[in-house]
Motif scaffolding. Structure first.
Motif, PDB file in Angstrom:
ATOM      1  N   GLY A 162       0.829  -1.210   0.000  1.00  0.00           N
ATOM      2  CA  GLY A 162       0.000   0.000   0.000  1.00  0.00           C
ATOM      3  C   GLY A 162       0.855   1.250   0.000  1.00  0.00           C
ATOM      4  O   GLY A 162       1.851   1.339   0.723  1.00  0.00           O
ATOM      5  N   ILE A 163       0.478   2.233  -0.817  1.00  0.00           N
ATOM      6  CA  ILE A 163       1.201   3.504  -0.922  1.00  0.00           C
ATOM      7  C   ILE A 163       0.272   4.618  -0.445  1.00  0.00           C
ATOM      8  O   ILE A 163      -0.782   4.850  -1.030  1.00  0.00           O
ATOM      9  N   ALA A 164       0.663   5.281   0.648  1.00  0.00           N
ATOM     10  CA  ALA A 164      -0.150   6.359   1.221  1.00  0.00           C
ATOM     11  C   ALA A 164       0.602   7.679   1.119  1.00  0.00           C
ATOM     12  O   ALA A 164       1.820   7.696   0.928  1.00  0.00           O
ATOM     13  N   GLY A 165      -0.122   8.785   1.251  1.00  0.00           N
ATOM     14  CA  GLY A 165       0.517  10.101   1.221  1.00  0.00           C
ATOM     15  C   GLY A 165      -0.504  11.182   0.926  1.00  0.00           C
ATOM     16  O   GLY A 165      -1.582  10.909   0.394  1.00  0.00           O
ATOM     17  N   LEU A 166      -0.154  12.413   1.278  1.00  0.00           N
ATOM     18  CA  LEU A 166      -1.039  13.541   1.029  1.00  0.00           C
ATOM     19  C   LEU A 166      -0.951  13.983  -0.431  1.00  0.00           C
ATOM     20  O   LEU A 166      -0.121  13.498  -1.198  1.00  0.00           O
ATOM     21  N   LEU A 167      -1.837  14.900  -0.801  1.00  0.00           N
ATOM     22  CA  LEU A 167      -1.836  15.481  -2.138  1.00  0.00           C
ATOM     23  C   LEU A 167      -0.452  16.049  -2.451  1.00  0.00           C
ATOM     24  O   LEU A 167       0.113  16.807  -1.664  1.00  0.00           O
ATOM     25  N   GLY A 168       0.121  15.643  -3.588  1.00  0.00           N
ATOM     26  CA  GLY A 168       1.434  16.134  -3.991  1.00  0.00           C
ATOM     27  C   GLY A 168       2.603  15.361  -3.408  1.00  0.00           C
ATOM     28  O   GLY A 168       3.761  15.740  -3.596  1.00  0.00           O
ATOM     29  N   ALA A 169       2.312  14.251  -2.711  1.00  0.00           N
ATOM     30  CA  ALA A 169       3.390  13.485  -2.078  1.00  0.00           C
ATOM     31  C   ALA A 169       4.199  12.662  -3.074  1.00  0.00           C
ATOM     32  O   ALA A 169       5.282  12.187  -2.743  1.00  0.00           O
ATOM     33  N   GLU A 299      -5.521   4.432  -7.085  1.00  0.00           N
ATOM     34  CA  GLU A 299      -6.902   4.734  -6.672  1.00  0.00           C
ATOM     35  C   GLU A 299      -7.891   3.799  -7.385  1.00  0.00           C
ATOM     36  O   GLU A 299      -8.783   4.249  -8.115  1.00  0.00           O
ATOM     37  N   PRO A 300      -7.789   2.482  -7.186  1.00  0.00           N
ATOM     38  CA  PRO A 300      -8.615   1.540  -7.956  1.00  0.00           C
ATOM     39  C   PRO A 300     -10.110   1.630  -7.683  1.00  0.00           C
ATOM     40  O   PRO A 300     -10.906   1.236  -8.523  1.00  0.00           O
ATOM     41  N   THR A 301     -10.500   2.155  -6.504  1.00  0.00           N
ATOM     42  CA  THR A 301     -11.932   2.214  -6.195  1.00  0.00           C
ATOM     43  C   THR A 301     -12.472   3.641  -6.219  1.00  0.00           C
ATOM     44  O   THR A 301     -13.568   3.898  -5.721  1.00  0.00           O
ATOM     45  N   ARG A 302     -11.706   4.569  -6.823  1.00  0.00           N
ATOM     46  CA  ARG A 302     -12.170   5.959  -6.870  1.00  0.00           C
ATOM     47  C   ARG A 302     -13.427   6.076  -7.734  1.00  0.00           C
ATOM     48  O   ARG A 302     -13.463   5.639  -8.876  1.00  0.00           O
ATOM     49  N   GLY A 303     -14.488   6.651  -7.159  1.00  0.00           N
ATOM     50  CA  GLY A 303     -15.699   6.935  -7.922  1.00  0.00           C
ATOM     51  C   GLY A 303     -16.508   5.708  -8.306  1.00  0.00           C
ATOM     52  O   GLY A 303     -17.277   5.770  -9.260  1.00  0.00           O
ATOM     53  N   VAL A 304     -16.344   4.580  -7.570  1.00  0.00           N
ATOM     54  CA  VAL A 304     -17.168   3.411  -7.869  1.00  0.00           C
ATOM     55  C   VAL A 304     -18.030   3.094  -6.651  1.00  0.00           C
ATOM     56  O   VAL A 304     -17.695   3.442  -5.521  1.00  0.00           O
ATOM     57  N   ASP A 305     -19.156   2.411  -6.880  1.00  0.00           N
ATOM     58  CA  ASP A 305     -20.082   2.155  -5.780  1.00  0.00           C
ATOM     59  C   ASP A 305     -19.571   1.052  -4.869  1.00  0.00           C
ATOM     60  O   ASP A 305     -18.596   0.361  -5.167  1.00  0.00           O
ATOM     61  N   VAL A 306     -20.260   0.878  -3.741  1.00  0.00           N
ATOM     62  CA  VAL A 306     -19.785  -0.037  -2.705  1.00  0.00           C
ATOM     63  C   VAL A 306     -19.754  -1.480  -3.205  1.00  0.00           C
ATOM     64  O   VAL A 306     -18.854  -2.248  -2.837  1.00  0.00           O
ATOM     65  N   GLY A 307     -20.708  -1.860  -4.054  1.00  0.00           N
ATOM     66  CA  GLY A 307     -20.703  -3.219  -4.605  1.00  0.00           C
ATOM     67  C   GLY A 307     -19.493  -3.458  -5.481  1.00  0.00           C
ATOM     68  O   GLY A 307     -18.835  -4.512  -5.391  1.00  0.00           O
ATOM     69  N   ALA A 308     -19.167  -2.468  -6.352  1.00  0.00           N
ATOM     70  CA  ALA A 308     -17.997  -2.593  -7.232  1.00  0.00           C
ATOM     71  C   ALA A 308     -16.703  -2.602  -6.427  1.00  0.00           C
ATOM     72  O   ALA A 308     -15.736  -3.284  -6.786  1.00  0.00           O
ATOM     73  N   LYS A 309     -16.665  -1.842  -5.309  1.00  0.00           N
ATOM     74  CA  LYS A 309     -15.469  -1.853  -4.453  1.00  0.00           C
ATOM     75  C   LYS A 309     -15.194  -3.258  -3.929  1.00  0.00           C
ATOM     76  O   LYS A 309     -14.051  -3.719  -3.925  1.00  0.00           O
ATOM     77  N   SER A 331      -6.208   6.893  -1.396  1.00  0.00           N
ATOM     78  CA  SER A 331      -6.411   7.988  -0.443  1.00  0.00           C
ATOM     79  C   SER A 331      -7.255   7.537   0.744  1.00  0.00           C
ATOM     80  O   SER A 331      -7.362   8.273   1.723  1.00  0.00           O
ATOM     81  N   GLU A 332      -7.856   6.355   0.644  1.00  0.00           N
ATOM     82  CA  GLU A 332      -8.703   5.839   1.732  1.00  0.00           C
ATOM     83  C   GLU A 332      -7.860   4.935   2.628  1.00  0.00           C
ATOM     84  O   GLU A 332      -7.559   3.788   2.288  1.00  0.00           O
ATOM     85  N   LEU A 333      -7.488   5.451   3.801  1.00  0.00           N
ATOM     86  CA  LEU A 333      -6.613   4.690   4.680  1.00  0.00           C
ATOM     87  C   LEU A 333      -7.288   3.411   5.167  1.00  0.00           C
ATOM     88  O   LEU A 333      -6.625   2.395   5.364  1.00  0.00           O
ATOM     89  N   THR A 334      -8.603   3.446   5.363  1.00  0.00           N
ATOM     90  CA  THR A 334      -9.327   2.239   5.776  1.00  0.00           C
ATOM     91  C   THR A 334      -9.137   1.144   4.750  1.00  0.00           C
ATOM     92  O   THR A 334      -8.910  -0.031   5.090  1.00  0.00           O
ATOM     93  N   GLU A 335      -9.201   1.517   3.494  1.00  0.00           N
ATOM     94  CA  GLU A 335      -9.035   0.559   2.401  1.00  0.00           C
ATOM     95  C   GLU A 335      -7.608  -0.004   2.393  1.00  0.00           C
ATOM     96  O   GLU A 335      -7.404  -1.213   2.257  1.00  0.00           O
ATOM     97  N   LEU A 336      -6.613   0.855   2.570  1.00  0.00           N
ATOM     98  CA  LEU A 336      -5.229   0.394   2.592  1.00  0.00           C
ATOM     99  C   LEU A 336      -4.990  -0.576   3.742  1.00  0.00           C
ATOM    100  O   LEU A 336      -4.345  -1.611   3.576  1.00  0.00           O
ATOM    101  N   LEU A 337      -5.496  -0.234   4.919  1.00  0.00           N
ATOM    102  CA  LEU A 337      -5.290  -1.092   6.097  1.00  0.00           C
ATOM    103  C   LEU A 337      -5.970  -2.442   5.909  1.00  0.00           C
ATOM    104  O   LEU A 337      -5.449  -3.472   6.320  1.00  0.00           O
TER     105      LEU A 337
END
Length: 337
Positions: A162-169, A299-309, A331-337
């Motif tokens: 998992g790769i985390a970081g703020l905008l521009g990191a 960002e594989p789940t960006r802008g997709v619904d919960v079923g698709a996630k 960008s979703e830390l819950t998803e990364l964890l």
């Protein structure tokens, strides 16, 4: 003034084409807020889809100020935690139909998911542990001048890093270097223990590396082409006969992928007519149709619904179980964890 309110350090004279997707999203929000003195209704469609937690906090503080002024906000999102954080009432749509409108105090997240997906989804991030295998990718002290500095890590078969970081990191910039879309200025990249020069995406594809980009519409798909042609694009040399790509060969490649990923479309449908979740599956399908072993998911789940996630999470489990390695930016830390 508006950029400062949103905590953005962007010079107003900067061409938007030079900004990252997240920065473009914030500019779009600033544009919508530019007339807030006159606006009585503000419609926000997935405003946080490309934002990190810090930018989301800034946006929500702004939304609270607008609501206190009497502005009504219609907030469209797939992120349920945001619904409960800022909403008062919630309306659920499914397949273009109104399902329910409820006060948020009377509904749970589990009930909302059931209404959205028309089925129970007990685990939003299903995780299957796989024994770590051989090293597929190694990055040694990679730099890209002004963007990346001294990046080192390894990725093994059966592993999700998992790769985390703020905008521009530099998360997306790193993904682009690994996929051959940008070049590093120093350092080494090794695939299967062998140093490689990734001068173009074609080099990365030949080495078994596939990229699911942050902005699927601009970088992952050709919207006016069919599902089959989009899936076949990276495999043209293999499928072509005398320099021509037969539609029959495209369809033969794509139809099993459409069925496997449960894409709600036929192979002959134009991609721009699909939902965000189904478009994302088409991008994934491009790499499943080949022999990619290293998957770069930005960002594989960006802008997709919960079923698709959930479906994308299950697919990632299948890939790692089959010996692939996944480099995942989110960008979703819950998803990364």
């Amino acid at each position: 003034r508006l950029l400062a309110d949103l905590g953005l350090e962007i010079a107003p004279g900067t061409p938007v084409s030079r900004l990252s997707l997240a920065q473009q999203q914030m500019v779009e929000i600033a544009k919508a807020l530019a007339g807030d003195a006159r606006a009585t209704i503000l419609v926000m469609d997935e405003p946080t889809s490309a934002l990190t937690s810090r930018e989301v906090d800034q946006l929500f503080a702004l939304i609270e100020r607008l609501a206190a002024r009497g502005v009504a906000i219609v907030y469209i999102t797939h992120r349920l935690d945001e619904v409960f954080r800022i909403g008062r009432r919630v309306t659920v749509l499914r397949d273009g139909r109104h399902i329910a409108t409820l006060p948020l105090r009377d509904v749970s997240a589990t009930e909302l998911v059931r209404l959205m997906a028309n089925r129970d989804l007990a685990d939003h991030f299903p995780k299957v542990r796989v024994t770590r295998g051989r090293e597929l990718l190694r990055v040694e002290r990679v730099c890209r001048e002004g963007v990346l500095h001294d990046i080192s890590f390894s990725l093994h078969a059966g592993e999700v890093i998992g790769i985390a970081g703020l905008l521009g990191a530099g998360r997306t910039e790193l993904a682009r270097v690994l996929a051959g879309a940008d070049r590093c200025t120093s350092g080494r990249i090794l695939v299967d223990g062998e140093p490689v020069a990734l001068r173009s995406p074609a080099d990365a594809i030949r080495r078994g590396i596939g990229l699911l980009p942050e902005d699927r519409k601009a970088q992952g798909l050709i919207a006016e082409l069919t599902v089959a042609r989009n899936i076949a694009l990276p495999h043209g040399r293999r499928l072509a006969r005398a320099g021509i790509l037969p539609r029959r060969a495209e369809a033969a490649l794509a139809e099993p992928i459409v069925k496997e990923l449960r894409i709600k479309a036929t192979a002959t449908q134009v991609v721009r007519l699909l939902s965000g979740g189904n478009q994302q599956k088409v991008v994934l399908g491009k790499w499943l149709a080949g022999d990619a072993r290293v998957f770069i998911f930005d960002e594989p789940t960006r802008g997709v619904d919960v079923g698709a996630k959930v479906e994308i999470s299950i697919l990632m489990n299948r890939l790692t179980a089959a010996g692939a390695g996944i480099h995942m930016v989110s960008s979703e830390l819950t998803e990364l964890l």
